[in-house]
Design an enzyme around this catalytic site. Structure first.
Site, PDB file in Angstrom:
ATOM      1  N   LYS A  16      -0.298   9.718   0.661  1.00 28.99           N
ATOM      2  CA  LYS A  16      -1.279   8.661   0.926  1.00 28.99           C
ATOM      3  C   LYS A  16      -0.576   7.489   1.586  1.00 28.99           C
ATOM      4  CE  LYS A  16       0.110   5.613  -2.424  1.00 28.99           C
ATOM      5  NZ  LYS A  16       0.688   4.276  -2.129  1.00 28.99           N
ATOM      6  N   ASP A 141      -1.899   5.894  -9.554  1.00 27.40           N
ATOM      7  CA  ASP A 141      -2.338   6.514  -8.299  1.00 27.40           C
ATOM      8  C   ASP A 141      -2.965   7.892  -8.490  1.00 27.40           C
ATOM      9  OD1 ASP A 141      -1.531   4.358  -6.800  1.00 27.40           O
ATOM     10  OD2 ASP A 141       0.344   5.268  -6.119  1.00 27.40           O
TER      11      ASP A 141
END
Length: 293
Positions: A16, A141
């Site tokens: 990401k 996350d």
């Protein structure tokens, strides 16, 4: 990816990027409130899962510097096993691609891919929301990767709203330095009072601006990291001469966006000798999104 009743092979754990990262406050427990947009990439670690009939969870790959029982992948599998009471076990192989301590979410993404893959392989059929509630226990996350869509994130990163982002190509450059996240969050010079923004603010300014991501926000951690780590500052300065560049997460990786693969590859070809760069396309959806409902 290959799928059978006994194994799941070639499961991507995508990286990401934080397209921006604003820190808007600090909680009494020490956690920070933030706002960010998470962008999935078609690049990351690859995991392979094979059923075991003895109920054990085992990592079949040595990961230097990461003991098996503290590996987020093993912890995710054991957490899911304890939560559901399944008698199934699994062997997990990991083909590491993403550097650790780079702000790319590698370990968190591995954990999320494990939750999603075992939801399918162990035939658990847990809903996505339930997997996300487990993911919170593994790291800030991990819920995003289980969520499986590009997202506007708030809170400590667990409040997620899907955002539609244009297809882009990214050059991600990772200097040879490990940046400890806790060190940056605890730094006295870290900005902790950024003014909150909205999804509308972000979408209005990022869609077609040639100077994107420069045209919206910043990474509040970047100034602290570049003041402490000359290697990161050097990459930011060099890449910024090619295209608008920004650090992701707490570093150390730095990225720039391009409209085509050819443009990104051309920039990569100019990297100084010894620098580590990767070209990756944006993703709209996690490759294992269909493994939860």
């Amino acid at each position: 990816m290959t799928d059978s009743t006994r194994s799941l092979r070639n499961c991507l754990a995508p990286a990401k990027l934080n397209l921006f990262l604003h820190i808007t406050g600090r909680r009494p427990n020490g956690y920070h409130d933030l706002q960010s947009v998470f962008q999935l990439l078609n690049w990351g670690d690859t995991l392979h899962f094979t059923l075991r009939d003895d109920g054990k969870v085992a990592r079949a790959t040595d990961v230097p510097g990461v003991p098996e029982q503290s590996d987020l992948v093993v912890r995710a599998a054991n957490l899911l096993k304890a939560h559901t009471g399944t008698a199934a076990g699994v062997d997990i192989e990991i083909d590491k691609c993403l550097p650790m301590g780079a702000g790319l979410g590698g370990g968190s993404s591995d954990a999320a891919t494990t939750l999603l893959a075992l939801n399918r392989l162990w035939q658990l059929d847990l809903p996505r929301a339930e997997l996300q509630s487990l993911a919170v226990k593994l790291g800030a996350d991990v819920p995003f990767f289980v969520f499986g869509k590009n997202a506007f994130a708030e809170g400590i990163g667990e409040e997620l709203a899907e955002v539609e982002l244009p297809t882009r190509w990214f050059l991600v450059v990772t200097p040879r330095v490990h940046v400890p996240t806790a060190e940056i969050f605890s730094d006295e010079l870290l900005t902790r009072d950024s003014k909150p923004v909205t999804i509308t603010d972000f979408l209005a300014q990022q869609s077609s601006d040639a100077r994107w991501p420069d045209s919206f926000g910043r990474n509040d951690m970047q100034q602290v990291v570049t003041s402490k780590y000359a290697e990161v500052a050097q990459v930011v300065k060099w890449l910024y001469n090619v295209a608008p560049a920004r650090m992701t997460g707490s570093g150390a990786s730095v990225f720039a966006a391009f409209q085509s693969k050819q443009q990104a590859e051309a920039a990569k070809a100019q990297l100084p000798a010894g620098w580590n760069g990767a070209v990756a396309e944006s993703l709209n959806e996690h490759p294992l999104f269909a493994f939860a409902s």
